[in-house]
Write an enzyme that holds these catalytic residues in place. Structure first.
Site, PDB file in Angstrom:
ATOM      1  N   LYS A 140      37.053  42.841  35.168  1.00 59.92           N
ATOM      2  CA  LYS A 140      36.838  42.443  36.565  1.00 59.92           C
ATOM      3  C   LYS A 140      37.678  43.260  37.554  1.00 59.92           C
ATOM      4  CE  LYS A 140      35.330  37.667  35.784  1.00 59.92           C
ATOM      5  NZ  LYS A 140      35.547  36.264  36.169  1.00 59.92           N
TER       6      LYS A 140
ATOM      7  N   GLU B 278      34.071  40.210  51.533  1.00 62.50           N
ATOM      8  CA  GLU B 278      35.375  39.622  51.883  1.00 62.50           C
ATOM      9  C   GLU B 278      35.930  38.806  50.721  1.00 62.50           C
ATOM     10  OE1 GLU B 278      37.350  36.782  55.347  1.00 62.50           O
ATOM     11  OE2 GLU B 278      35.370  36.291  54.572  1.00 62.50           O
TER      12      GLU B 278
ATOM     13  N   ASN C  80      33.016  40.240  39.907  1.00 62.14           N
ATOM     14  CA  ASN C  80      32.211  39.803  38.760  1.00 62.14           C
ATOM     15  C   ASN C  80      30.730  40.121  38.958  1.00 62.14           C
ATOM     16  OD1 ASN C  80      31.330  37.814  40.575  1.00 62.14           O
ATOM     17  ND2 ASN C  80      31.203  36.246  38.981  1.00 62.14           N
TER      18      ASN C  80
ATOM     19  N   LYS D 249      54.703  33.569  41.490  1.00 63.78           N
ATOM     20  CA  LYS D 249      53.302  34.018  41.513  1.00 63.78           C
ATOM     21  C   LYS D 249      52.457  33.091  42.390  1.00 63.78           C
ATOM     22  CE  LYS D 249      49.998  36.070  38.337  1.00 63.78           C
ATOM     23  NZ  LYS D 249      49.479  36.130  36.976  1.00 63.78           N
TER      24      LYS D 249
END
EC number: 1.1.1.25
Length: 269
Positions: free
Chosen positions: A65, A77, A86, A155
């Protein structure tokens, strides 16, 4: 006949050819859809060859991907923000458009189950690619808030900052979560590894809806845990798979196929 495909490695397990063949039959579209296992270091060569041989569009799954994101000439966007693609489509001028339909697949599945998202408090577990791909479509449903938690807090924090211009989203440490939410979405592969997130099951209290992006023949481990801890209802990610496929089909053909019948067929297998 127009050619479409899904690229991945491994890809034998893919349900996409079955889904898209049924979509084509349902909408009376003349097309063929195949599964192509690209070599781990050969995605660009494989997908380039596919488009040079009259390929019209393709889906891309793990582990390609991010490479598809780099390969596309132009991005939507939602693909830009997801950082992954994908769905690829060859436009009339030869430009390759990259899109990400995962988030739309999730939202459509939740809405199909009549799970309200507007003004609701959503907890999203995980901050990897699966989470990143669904945040923008979720924010577009105008929830009261999205709280992002991850094993690595930093993260989650970076992801919350990236999406903060688009709606109410914050990151928290798992250990700081001590209340219930309206909707809990698990984007981690916890159910595949048999692990559960290190988070207080109080998140399910008060009749929460649990949604696990993973799916299997029965209830996933995450959803079993949710129901044991007072979740009102629990859904797996098979409908998200069908929903993202329906959105990809719409991008390619300009027609939206129905998902319910296909989902019923998949549940039988």
């Amino acid at each position: 006949m127009d050619k479409y495909a899904v690229f991945g490695n491994p890809i034998k397990h893919s349900k996409s050819p079955f889904i898209h063949t049924l979509f084509a039959r349902q909408t009376m579209q003349d097309l063929e859809y195949s599964a192509i296992e690209a070599p781990i270091n050969g995605f660009v060569e494989s997908v380039t060859a596919f488009f040079s041989q009259q390929g019209k569009g393709c889906n891309v799954t793990v582990p390609f991907k991010e490479e598809a994101f780099q390969f596309a000439d132009q991005l939507t966007e939602r693909a830009k923000l997801a950082g992954a693609v994908n769905t690829l489509k060859k436009l009339d001028d030869g430009i390759i458009l990259g899109d990400n339909t995962d988030g739309e697949g999730l939202v459509q599945d939740l809405l199909q189950y009549q799970v309200p998202l507007e003004d609701k408090h959503i907890l999203l577990i995980g901050a990897g690619g699966a989470a990143r791909g669904v945040i923008l479509p979720l924010l577009k449903q105008n929830p009261a808030s999205i709280t992002l938690v991850n094993r690595t807090y930093e993260k989650a924090k970076q992801l919350a900052e990236l999406f903060s211009p688009y709606g109410r989203i914050e990151a928290k440490k798992m250990s700081d979560i001590n209340k219930g939410f309206d909707v809990i979405i698990n984007s981690t592969s916890a159910s595949l590894s048999g692990e559960l997130p290190q988070i207080d099951p109080v998140i399910f209290s008060g009749g929460a809806i649990s949604y696990d992006m993973m799916y299997g023949s029965g209830k996933t481990i995450f959803n079993q845990w949710a129901l044991k801890n007072d979740a009102y209802q629990a859904y797996d990610g098979l409908g998200m798979l069908v929903g993202q496929a329906a959105e990809s089909f719409t991008v390619w053909r300009g027609l939206r196929p129905g998902s319910k019948q296909i989902l019923r067929e998949l549940r039988k297998t």
